[in-house]
Motif scaffolding. Structure first.
Motif, PDB file in Angstrom:
ATOM      1  N   HIS A 107     -10.951  -1.220   6.837  1.00 27.76           N
ATOM      2  CA  HIS A 107     -10.994  -2.274   5.820  1.00 27.76           C
ATOM      3  C   HIS A 107     -10.773  -3.639   6.463  1.00 27.76           C
ATOM      4  O   HIS A 107      -9.980  -3.772   7.391  1.00 27.76           O
TER       5      HIS A 107
ATOM      6  N   TYR B 175       0.866  -1.173   0.000  1.00 24.99           N
ATOM      7  CA  TYR B 175       0.000   0.000   0.000  1.00 24.99           C
ATOM      8  C   TYR B 175       0.907   1.229   0.000  1.00 24.99           C
ATOM      9  O   TYR B 175       1.737   1.404   0.893  1.00 24.99           O
TER      10      TYR B 175
ATOM     11  N   LYS C 272      -5.686   0.560  -5.638  1.00 19.26           N
ATOM     12  CA  LYS C 272      -6.991  -0.041  -5.952  1.00 19.26           C
ATOM     13  C   LYS C 272      -7.479  -0.806  -4.720  1.00 19.26           C
ATOM     14  O   LYS C 272      -6.870  -1.797  -4.312  1.00 19.26           O
ATOM     15  N   GLU C 273      -8.570  -0.350  -4.123  1.00 18.88           N
ATOM     16  CA  GLU C 273      -9.071  -0.982  -2.899  1.00 18.88           C
ATOM     17  C   GLU C 273      -9.269  -2.480  -3.070  1.00 18.88           C
ATOM     18  O   GLU C 273      -8.994  -3.262  -2.164  1.00 18.88           O
ATOM     19  N   GLU C 274      -9.762  -2.885  -4.225  1.00 19.87           N
ATOM     20  CA  GLU C 274     -10.056  -4.300  -4.451  1.00 19.87           C
ATOM     21  C   GLU C 274      -8.806  -5.167  -4.327  1.00 19.87           C
ATOM     22  O   GLU C 274      -8.887  -6.344  -3.963  1.00 19.87           O
TER      23      GLU C 274
ATOM     24  N   PHE D  19      -6.575   3.057   7.396  1.00 25.20           N
ATOM     25  CA  PHE D  19      -6.911   2.068   6.376  1.00 25.20           C
ATOM     26  C   PHE D  19      -7.197   0.715   7.021  1.00 25.20           C
ATOM     27  O   PHE D  19      -8.178   0.034   6.676  1.00 25.20           O
TER      28      PHE D  19
END
Length: 212
Positions: A162, A117, A129-131, A158
C-alpha cells in the motif's frame, strides 16, 4: 458531546510525543480489540453529555496549544468534533485518533489524523477500511499496534503493498511483545521510514491510571 474526560497531560506517542497536550476523550467505540487499554470508553455508560461550547471553554481554560481528540472512536461523533475544532480555531493543533474502521473526511490546516491499523491479535482486522489508510496526508500518522510476530509480518505486508503517505509507527501491545523484537524484525526486513515507539505515559504513570 458524550465526554468521558478532559485533561492535561503529555502526548504519549506519535509525532508530538512528549509535548504538553489537552485530551478530550469521547465515549463510544464500534470495535472490541483484545488489547484495549481504555474499556471504560465504551462500557458502563460512564460519560457526561456536555455542550460543545462548554467543551471548548474547558480546553481554552487548560491552555495547551496541542489538543488530542480520542476515545473510544471519536468519529462516531464526527459532527460535534468538527464543531469543536471550528469553535477553537487556528490557535490550536488537533490530533484526531481513529481506529481504522471509519474513513476520515474532514480536513483543515490545523488537524491531522492518527489512524490505527488493527493487526490479527486485535481480533478486529476484518473491520479495517483500506480507504482510511490510502487517503492520508504526509502529516498524518498510521499506527500498527503489534502483539506478535504474526502482527509484524502482517504490518510488513500491508506497508509493502500500500502507498501510505503518512508517518508510520510500530507500537508494541503492552507486555505482549518486546520493543527489541520489533527492532530486530525491522532490521531483518529493512523497514525503512518506519519508526518504533513506546507509549511513554505508561512508563510515567501506572498503566491503569486514568486522566493521564
Amino acid at each position: 458531546m458524550n465526554v468521558i474526560e478532559i485533561f492535561s497531560s503529555i502526548e504519549g506517542e506519535g509525532t508530538r510525543q512528549g509535548y504538553l497536550c489537552t485530551f478530550v476523550r469521547l465515549y463510544g467505540c464500534n470495535l472490541r480489540c483484545s488489547y484495549c487499554d481504555t474499556p471504560y470508553s465504551y462500557e458502563g455508560g460512564e460519560y457526561t453529555v456536555i455542550d460543545v461550547k462548554e467543551v471548548a471553554e474547558t480546553v481554552r481554560a487548560i491552555g495547551n496549544k496541542y489538543v488530542t481528540i480520542t476515545g473510544g472512536e471519536p468519529l462516531l461523533q464526527e459532527s460535534q468534533v468538527i464543531e469543536l475544532i471550528k469553535l477553537l480555531g487556528e490557535d490550536y493543533e488537533f490530533n484526531i485518533e481513529t481506529n481504522g474502521s471509519v474513513i476520515p473526511t474532514y480536513r483543515a490546516e490545523n488537524i491531522f489524523y492518527t489512524v490505527d491499523y488493527k493487526c490479527p491479535t486485535s481480533n478486529e482486522e476484518t473491520k479495517m477500511k483500506e480507504e482510511a489508510f490510502l487517503n492520508l496526508h504526509k502529516n498524518d500518522v498510521v499506527k500498527f499496534v503489534v502483539g506478535s510476530i504474526e502482527d509484524l509480518q502482517r504490518t510488513y505486508e500491508f506497508i509493502k503493498t500500500h502507498d501510505i503517505q503518512a508517518h508510520i509507527y510500530l507500537s508494541p501491545s503492552y507486555q505482549e511483545i518486546t520493543a527489541r523484537e520489533i527492532v530486530e524484525f525491522m532490521k531483518d526486513n529493512n523497514m525503512q521510514d518506519v519508526r518504533v515507539q513506546l507509549q511513554i505515559h505508561k512508563y510515567i504513570w501506572d498503566v491503569n491510571e486514568r486522566g493521564v
